[in-house]
Design an enzyme around this catalytic site. Structure first.
Site, PDB file in Angstrom:
ATOM      1  CG  ASN A 144      -0.492  -0.762   2.332  1.00  0.00           C
ATOM      2  OD1 ASN A 144       0.668  -0.819   2.282  1.00  0.00           O
ATOM      3  ND2 ASN A 144      -0.927   0.215   3.345  1.00  0.00           N
ATOM      4  CD  GLU A 146      -1.597   5.280   4.402  1.00  0.00           C
ATOM      5  OE1 GLU A 146      -1.012   6.011   5.414  1.00  0.00           O
ATOM      6  OE2 GLU A 146      -1.991   4.067   5.177  1.00  0.00           O
ATOM      7  CB  CYS A 155      -4.824  -1.013  -1.457  1.00  0.00           C
ATOM      8  SG  CYS A 155      -6.362  -0.381  -0.408  1.00  0.00           S
ATOM      9  CD  GLU A 157      -4.949  -5.681  -1.267  1.00  0.00           C
ATOM     10  OE1 GLU A 157      -4.720  -4.343  -0.772  1.00  0.00           O
ATOM     11  OE2 GLU A 157      -6.338  -5.935  -0.812  1.00  0.00           O
ATOM     12  CB  CYS A 188     -10.265  -2.089   1.171  1.00  0.00           C
ATOM     13  SG  CYS A 188      -9.791  -1.198  -0.734  1.00  0.00           S
ATOM     14  CB  CYS A 191      -9.127  -4.185  -3.435  1.00  0.00           C
ATOM     15  SG  CYS A 191      -7.348  -2.907  -2.401  1.00  0.00           S
TER      16      CYS A 191
HETATM   17  N1  THU Z   1      -4.942  -1.381   2.487  1.00  0.00           N
HETATM   18  C1  THU Z   1      -4.686  -2.070   1.369  1.00  0.00           C
HETATM   19  O1  THU Z   1      -3.039  -2.162   0.925  1.00  0.00           O
HETATM   20  N2  THU Z   1      -5.380  -3.110   1.481  1.00  0.00           N
HETATM   21  C2  THU Z   1      -6.604  -3.619   1.526  1.00  0.00           C
HETATM   22  O2  THU Z   1      -7.308  -4.496   0.762  1.00  0.00           O
HETATM   23  C3  THU Z   1      -6.925  -3.230   3.163  1.00  0.00           C
HETATM   24  C4  THU Z   1      -6.845  -1.245   3.278  1.00  0.00           C
HETATM   25  C5  THU Z   1      -4.745  -0.473   3.194  1.00  0.00           C
HETATM   26  C6  THU Z   1      -4.631   1.135   2.476  1.00  0.00           C
HETATM   27  C7  THU Z   1      -4.494   1.774   4.085  1.00  0.00           C
HETATM   28  O3  THU Z   1      -3.483   2.762   3.411  1.00  0.00           O
HETATM   29  C8  THU Z   1      -4.677   1.269   4.495  1.00  0.00           C
HETATM   30  O4  THU Z   1      -4.322  -0.606   4.183  1.00  0.00           O
HETATM   31  C9  THU Z   1      -5.735   1.725   5.585  1.00  0.00           C
HETATM   32  O5  THU Z   1      -7.120   1.391   4.832  1.00  0.00           O
END
Ligand code: THU
Length: 234
Positions: A144, A146, A155, A157, A188, A191
């Site tokens: 992920n 940010e 994310c 994925e 999430c 994704c």
């Molecule tokens: N996140 C992912 O990378 N994949 C997921 O399936 C769930 C959430 C990340 C996004 C963000 O950087 C952090 O986790 C919190 O949501």
């Protein structure tokens, strides 16, 4: 002059027909390709610049230059200002090295997923996630990423998937996902929607801990989800 051997992809733009692709050059000198990846749920569309910048950051590299032929993204200014990108309206020189996202499929996916988490860029959440997409060409990783604007991060994925498509790889087999700071690793909604666009019949392995893994068909993670196939059935 040596030629680049790494293939790059083309935009996935079945809805608008508007193609978009670019390269980001990192401070390492590597070029990260990015293509636009549309989704039937339009806000989930990944712009070419977002794909390329996130691929660069997920590799621990710093975006410096944008080679932007054809990029018209409305959020272009955000990426350029945020990373103080030098913008060149041309293709990179053909001898510049292109980032290769494909690696061999490891015998020890758990260790690989754990180590990958060190590359996550979690300036807001401190919640690392790693993903390994298994394709016909090999393994493609993602973490992920940010950025300063929460809504513009990607994310793990989607970093893995956009790296694959940007490299011209679309034959996906399955995906592993790991989130060490959560008791139950759960992709999430965004994704699930994006994976459902490309690999509804594929399996996702959720690594809750090293010994607790659950596996799910993507289409079961998004019951009655809409894909481009839904439009073709009309
Ligand atoms: N996140 C992912 O990378 N994949 C997921 O399936 C769930 C959430 C990340 C996004 C963000 O950087 C952090 O986790 C919190 O949501």
């Amino acid at each position: 002059m040596s030629e680049n051997k790494i293939k790059t992809g083309s935009s996935y733009s079945p809805y608008s027909g508007q193609q978009e692709s670019c390269y980001i050059e990192g401070s390492s000198g590597l070029l990260y390709p990015g293509v636009k990846i549309e989704n039937i749920s339009y806000p989930l569309t990944i712009s070419a610049v977002q794909a390329a910048v996130c691929s660069c950051l997920a590799n621990g590299d710093t975006p410096e230059t944008l080679y932007q032929p054809g990029v018209k993204s409305d959020l272009l200014k955000y990426w350029v200002d945020e990373f103080k990108l030098r913008v060149l309206d041309e293709q990179p020189a053909s001898e510049n090295p292109i980032y290769n996202p494909v690696s061999e499929i490891s015998d020890n996916i758990d260790t690989e997923l754990q180590q990958l988490c060190d590359k996550a860029v979690t300036i807001h959440s401190d919640f690392p996630v790693s993903a390994i997409l298994i394709t016909e060409a090999g393994a493609i990783s993602g973490v992920n990423v940010e950025v300063s604007v929460w809504a513009l991060g990607l994310c793990a994925e989607r970093v893995a998937l956009s790296r694959a498509i940007s490299a011209g790889i679309t034959a996906f087999r399955f995906m592993h996902v790991y989130a060490p700071k959560s008791e139950f690793c759960s992709p999430c909604g965004a994704c699930r929607q994006v994976l459902n666009e490309f690999m509804p019949k594929s399996m996702v392995y959720l690594h809750h801990t090293a010994s607790a893994i659950s596996k799910h068909f993507v289409e079961h993670l998004l019951p009655y989800g809409i894909t481009s196939a839904s439009l073709k059935n009309k």
